[in-house]
Design an enzyme around this catalytic site. Structure first.
Site, mmCIF file in Angstrom:
data_model
loop_
_atom_site.group_PDB
_atom_site.id
_atom_site.type_symbol
_atom_site.label_atom_id
_atom_site.label_comp_id
_atom_site.label_asym_id
_atom_site.label_seq_id
_atom_site.Cartn_x
_atom_site.Cartn_y
_atom_site.Cartn_z
ATOM 1 N N GLN B 119 0.849 -1.199 0.000
ATOM 2 C CA GLN B 119 0.000 0.000 0.000
ATOM 3 C C GLN B 119 0.884 1.248 0.000
ATOM 4 O OE1 GLN B 119 -1.810 0.503 3.780
ATOM 5 N NE2 GLN B 119 -3.307 2.022 3.111
ATOM 6 N N SER B 122 1.218 6.538 2.425
ATOM 7 C CA SER B 122 1.910 7.546 3.232
ATOM 8 C C SER B 122 3.133 8.099 2.528
ATOM 9 C CB SER B 122 2.362 6.929 4.557
ATOM 10 O OG SER B 122 1.284 6.340 5.217
ATOM 11 N N SER B 154 4.891 -1.179 4.205
ATOM 12 C CA SER B 154 5.079 -2.572 4.625
ATOM 13 C C SER B 154 5.081 -3.458 3.385
ATOM 14 C CB SER B 154 3.943 -3.006 5.554
ATOM 15 O OG SER B 154 3.774 -2.060 6.575
ATOM 16 N N GLU B 237 -9.021 -1.327 5.981
ATOM 17 C CA GLU B 237 -7.794 -1.519 6.743
ATOM 18 C C GLU B 237 -8.118 -1.586 8.238
ATOM 19 O OE1 GLU B 237 -4.884 1.715 6.580
ATOM 20 O OE2 GLU B 237 -3.329 0.240 7.070
HETATM 21 C C1 LIG Z 1 4.532 -0.364 11.383
HETATM 22 C C2 LIG Z 1 3.946 0.576 10.407
HETATM 23 C C3 LIG Z 1 3.558 0.120 9.159
HETATM 24 C C4 LIG Z 1 3.027 0.990 8.222
HETATM 25 N N1 LIG Z 1 2.677 0.507 6.996
HETATM 26 C C5 LIG Z 1 2.222 1.376 6.030
HETATM 27 C C6 LIG Z 1 1.967 0.917 4.717
HETATM 28 O O1 LIG Z 1 2.121 -0.255 4.415
HETATM 29 N N2 LIG Z 1 1.549 1.802 3.795
HETATM 30 C C7 LIG Z 1 1.356 3.120 4.077
HETATM 31 O O2 LIG Z 1 0.955 3.867 3.203
HETATM 32 N N3 LIG Z 1 1.610 3.595 5.335
HETATM 33 C C8 LIG Z 1 2.045 2.749 6.311
HETATM 34 N N4 LIG Z 1 2.331 3.217 7.581
HETATM 35 C C9 LIG Z 1 2.216 4.662 7.817
HETATM 36 C C10 LIG Z 1 1.101 5.111 8.753
HETATM 37 O O3 LIG Z 1 -0.138 5.034 8.127
HETATM 38 C C11 LIG Z 1 1.430 6.562 9.184
HETATM 39 O O4 LIG Z 1 2.602 6.518 9.939
HETATM 40 C C12 LIG Z 1 0.330 7.180 10.008
HETATM 41 O O5 LIG Z 1 -0.793 7.438 9.212
HETATM 42 C C13 LIG Z 1 0.793 8.478 10.694
HETATM 43 O O6 LIG Z 1 1.372 9.371 9.827
HETATM 44 P P1 LIG Z 1 2.777 10.038 10.182
HETATM 45 O O7 LIG Z 1 3.714 8.946 10.477
HETATM 46 O O8 LIG Z 1 3.103 10.973 9.081
HETATM 47 O O9 LIG Z 1 2.536 10.862 11.511
HETATM 48 P P2 LIG Z 1 1.823 12.284 11.655
HETATM 49 O O10 LIG Z 1 0.555 12.299 10.909
HETATM 50 O O11 LIG Z 1 2.792 13.370 11.397
HETATM 51 O O12 LIG Z 1 1.466 12.246 13.197
HETATM 52 C C14 LIG Z 1 2.377 12.593 14.237
HETATM 53 C C15 LIG Z 1 1.583 12.687 15.535
HETATM 54 O O13 LIG Z 1 0.607 13.715 15.414
HETATM 55 C C16 LIG Z 1 -0.666 13.229 15.683
HETATM 56 N N5 LIG Z 1 -1.663 13.900 14.847
HETATM 57 C C17 LIG Z 1 -1.627 14.118 13.506
HETATM 58 N N6 LIG Z 1 -2.736 14.720 13.092
HETATM 59 C C18 LIG Z 1 -3.513 14.894 14.185
HETATM 60 C C19 LIG Z 1 -4.805 15.456 14.417
HETATM 61 N N7 LIG Z 1 -5.567 15.937 13.434
HETATM 62 N N8 LIG Z 1 -5.280 15.450 15.682
HETATM 63 C C20 LIG Z 1 -4.541 14.938 16.699
HETATM 64 N N9 LIG Z 1 -3.326 14.406 16.551
HETATM 65 C C21 LIG Z 1 -2.817 14.388 15.303
HETATM 66 C C22 LIG Z 1 -0.586 11.740 15.354
HETATM 67 O O14 LIG Z 1 -1.589 11.013 16.015
HETATM 68 C C23 LIG Z 1 0.805 11.400 15.836
HETATM 69 O O15 LIG Z 1 0.777 11.180 17.205
HETATM 70 C C24 LIG Z 1 2.856 2.351 8.540
HETATM 71 C C25 LIG Z 1 3.244 2.824 9.804
HETATM 72 C C26 LIG Z 1 3.793 1.954 10.729
HETATM 73 C C27 LIG Z 1 4.198 2.477 12.059
#
Ligand SMILES: Cc1cc2nc3c(=O)[nH]c(=O)nc-3n(C[C@H](O)[C@H](O)[C@H](O)COP(=O)(O)OP(=O)(O)OC[C@H]3O[C@@H](n4cnc5c(N)ncnc54)[C@H](O)[C@@H]3O)c2cc1C
Lengths: 371, 400
Positions: B119, B122, B154, B237
């Site tokens: 997928q 991100s 992933s 998902e």
């Molecule tokens: C083990 C793992 C596997 C993954 N696998 C995939 C994959 O296969 N494909 C894929 O596309 N993605 C994948 N991801 C990505 C995952 O979907 C994102 O990490 C997630 O959506 C958070 O985005 P970010 O890391 O940019 O954090 P951010 O969005 O920058 O968030 C940082 C912090 O801010 C908080 N935050 C952000 N916006 C808000 C809001 N509106 N209100 C309150 N708090 C907020 C978040 O909760 C978090 O605590 C994976 C992530 C992990 C950890």
């Protein structure tokens, strides 16, 4: 695999609708609030309608024993609704605890009393402190003297002030015994309770004679069944309390404005309410499971009850505390009904075994012993 | 309770289908892949899918009948843990938005596991706010030319196909300018680099896309409709991550309980109270999941779905944290920090420290717990939304 149906059946939904209908006309939280210091704390006319006209008093009593032949699942739905409107009726004391105590007791004395309780023509109280849990020892506060008279004092007896019949666990020469005693033969002194919508009283017996219902293991078993069933049904009441608190708080924060926007649009509050919602859907699942399992006399009924009481007691308190806090100053006033729910929830947490006691029971049942 | 129309297949009929499949393709003497393909063609892959696409238009709840009959007969499965993204996310999206050609081309090898999916959603600048994504697709004849970077992907290292959301129009507000595609991971210009996690392993990757050509025929949904398509994927998902029927003490709580039973010398009163609280919460969460499944089976999906994943993340973290403490001195140790690129996520084959670290991802992957609380507050409880500053501004003018 879980075979219990965790949803509400059509019959249960219909039952809820008719009870809710009745309660919304006769038992709005503001009506309850207005009568708290009136000297008439119980809504006895409402209770008559519920018990007699809707058949709530004998819902889970089999038809051949004078009841409606329903299930404890249905009784649990009633408990949810009564919790949701903190209805001051002797449902817990009479319908849940007394009928459950009598259901398995053989003999005509028990059968006659059960029939009257189920029909709503008698109202009972189980003479044990409301804090008694299913894990406790058989009580020794009331003793049977050589001439058969009952002696002793028990405090915190739920719904005793409106009872006409007392079911009394007493210690005889040969061990546990269970008696039915007319309320007129006892001295019943209502206490000032933390819970404004459910009365407790002290009961003193000095030589009163009662009708013997059961002795020995049967008497102990009757008491245990009552407390265990009570704990299961109380979980649904706690669910109803929590649901009212959540609904009312969501309504309030959506409409109350500060800083130029509804306070419910602030994430700090949203997240607290989202967490509360999650607790409540979990409480619903465990409460339904407990009602189903105990009604079916399932093998894991005790596990289900201990789980439900351990969980739901704390969810209700949390919901009521959040309700007060998120209402701000108005939540702290006597005129807002939120405190009725807080007082009920906090008292319920102590009722029929504290959550910690249920967890201890559970730890033995699922083989996770203490050190 | 399951509401069945007259035309719907029954459990009994399904058992007959299974028996026929087994008679014609004895698992003991059939090649694994041949068996899986035959199972797909018999409509016994995912029974709720349409006829001809691995299903029989049967109620979803009947899948368990097929699975248990086949397991009893010792039939091979499609190793669902290796292909979770394909099964849980790509397949329902292809089914909902793909053309007949897409469905015929992709679903069978996806289900048999011959083709692994990943997928590509991100990006470094777009996580919770996925709709702000920046990887560009520019139209060139019957192709799109793609440039940008995806991250946290992933299984990108095992995948042959990806679902991907791309910016096709930067001049409109962010939700309106995206389109959704399937991407061949072997196409020129796709570069996958491992990203090592706090566990020491690299389950996920960064994926660089340089002048990658995607034929327009690989688009799912209309141009500019990418957000609606992506929401279908994301809803599935959350169900996939939070779902799954469990027995009592299934999941992480079972491991913790087992440690408690087997190691009396590790027990302490404070740990016991926490253990029992977590046991109760785990049982409550299990029953919420069970209730959700019963609602789905009765055709009345409840909002419980949005809660299941949040509960699961919180619980897993608390349980695995307690397990490390319970292990005492052994809790100070860690099996192995060697960098690996695993094919599956295996919570149980490793030690408590691994579980503790891996569970940290449960509240981030698939929508963070904070974002899920927003979803519950607004969509389930109907609370007013936060003031939005980015809604009507063209994507290219957003602050970043
Ligand atoms: C083990 C793992 C596997 C993954 N696998 C995939 C994959 O296969 N494909 C894929 O596309 N993605 C994948 N991801 C990505 C995952 O979907 C994102 O990490 C997630 O959506 C958070 O985005 P970010 O890391 O940019 O954090 P951010 O969005 O920058 O968030 C940082 C912090 O801010 C908080 N935050 C952000 N916006 C808000 C809001 N509106 N209100 C309150 N708090 C907020 C978040 O909760 C978090 O605590 C994976 C992530 C992990 C950890």
């Amino acid at each position: 695999m879980t075979s219990a149906n965790l949803l509400y059946t059509d019959v249960e939904d219909d039952l809820r609708a008719s009870v809710r209908d009745l309660l919304s006309t006769h038992c709005d939280p503001t009506d309850v609030l207005a009568t708290r210091e009136s000297g008439q704390p119980y809504f006895l006319e409402l209770w008559r309608k519920l018990a007699v006209e809707l058949g709530v008093a004998g819902l889970h009593v089999p038809e051949r024993q004078g009841g409606q032949g329903g299930t404890l699942r249905e009784t649990a739905v009633i408990a949810e609704e009564l919790g949701r409107s903190v209805a001051p009726v002797p449902f817990l004391g009479s319908t849940v605890l007394c009928t459950s105590a009598l259901l398995g007791v053989p003999g005509s004395a028990a059968a006659t009393l059960l029939e009257r309780l189920a029909a709503g023509t008698a109202t009972g109280a189980l003479v044990a402190p409301l804090t008694s849990g299913p894990a406790g020892e058989f009580p020794t506060a009331i003793r049977v003297s050589a001439d058969g008279g009952l002696h002793g004092t028990v405090s915190s007896v739920v719904d005793a002030a409106v009872a006409d019949t007392l079911i009394v666990p007493a210690l005889g020469a040969a061990g546990p015994e269970l008696y039915a005693v007319p309320a007129s033969a006892a001295t019943i002194t209502p206490s000032t309770a933390l819970d404004l919508t459910r009365g407790i009283a002290e009961i003193a017996l000095s030589g009163a004679s009662g009708e013997q219902l059961a002795t020995g293991a049967a008497a102990a078993e009757a008491l245990n069944t009552a407390l265990r069933t009570g704990a299961a049904i109380l979980a649904s009441e706690q669910l109803g309390i929590a649901q009212w608190c959540l609904d009312e708080t969501v309504r309030y924060v959506s409409q109350r404005h500060q800083f130029g926007r509804p306070i419910g649009s602030f994430q700090a509050l949203k997240h607290r309410l989202a967490d509360l919602w999650l607790e409540i859907i979990s409480a619903r699942a465990v409460a339904r499971y407990a009602a189903d399992r105990i009604g079916a006399d399932a093998e894991d009924a005790s596990i289900a009850v201990a789980t439900a009481q351990s969980y739901c007691a704390e969810v209700a308190v949390h919901a009521a505390e959040e309700c007060i806090q998120l209402h701000g100053g108005i939540g702290m006033t006597w005129e807002h009904p939120a405190h009725l729910f807080l007082k009920r929830a906090k008292s319920d947490q102590l009722a029929l075994g504290r959550p910690g006691e249920h967890r201890r029971t559970l730890s033995e049942l699922v083989d996770l012993p203490t050190c | 309770m399951t509401k069945q129309s007259d035309t719907e297949i029954t459990a009994e009929q399904l058992r007959e289908h299974v028996a026929t499949l087994l008679a014609e393709h004895d698992p003991a003497r059939t090649d694994r892949l041949d068996f899986l393909r035959a199972r797909f063609d018999a409509g016994l892959a995912w029974v709720h899918f349409p006829v001809g696409l691995g299903g029989l238009d049967a109620p979803r709840a009947l899948q368990s009948v097929v699975d248990s009959e086949l397991a009893r007969a010792g039939a091979p499965d499609n190793q669902p843990r290796k292909i979770g993204i394909g099964l849980g996310m790509a397949a329902p999206t292809i089914l909902a938005f793909g053309t007949e050609e897409h469905k015929a081309r992709f679903l069978r090898p996806l289900w048999t596991g011959e083709e692994v999916w990943c997928q590509l959603f991100s990006e470094p600048g777009a996580g919770s706010d996925l709709a702000s994504l920046a990887t560009r697709a520019v139209r060139d004849g019957s192709d799109w030319i793609v440039n940008g970077q995806k991250v946290w992907t992933s299984s990108a290292h095992t995948a042959s196909w990806a679902i991907i959301v791309l910016r096709t129009d930067p001049d409109v507000p962010k939700h309106e300018g995206m389109s959704y595609f399937v991407l061949d991971m072997t196409a020129p210009g796709v570069e996958v680099r491992p990203l090592r996690q706090i566990t020491g392993e690299a389950e996920f990757n960064e994926v660089f896309l340089t002048d990658v050509r995607i034929p327009d025929s690989q688009r799912l949904g209309e141009i500019g409709q990418g957000w609606q398509v992506a929401r279908t994927t994301l809803m599935n998902e959350r169900v996939a991550i939070g779902g799954g029927a469990l027995p009592r003490e299934g999941g992480m709580i079972g491991r913790l309980a087992e440690q408690w039973r087997n190691n009396p010398e590790l027990r302490a009163p404070d740990l016991h109270d926490r253990l029992m609280r977590l046991w109760v919460s785990a049982e409550a969460t299990r029953l919420v999941g069970e209730r959700l499944r019963q609602q789905l089976a009765a055709g009345v999906p409840g909002p419980e779905g949005s809660g299941a994943k949040l509960a699961f993340a919180t619980l897993n973290q608390a349980i695995s944290g307690l397990e490390v403490e319970l292990m005492g001195e052994q809790g100070l140790h860690y099996s192995d920090w060697t960098m690996r690129r695993p094919e599956t996520v295996d919570f149980f084959g490793k030690d408590a420290g691994y579980r503790y670290l891996r569970a940290k991802g449960n509240s981030i992957e698939g929508g963070t717990s904070e974002v899920l609380r927003n979803v519950i507050a607004e969509r389930v409880l109907g609370l007013p939304s936060e003031p939005r500053v980015d809604k009507d501004i063209p994507w290219k003018d957003l602050p970043r």
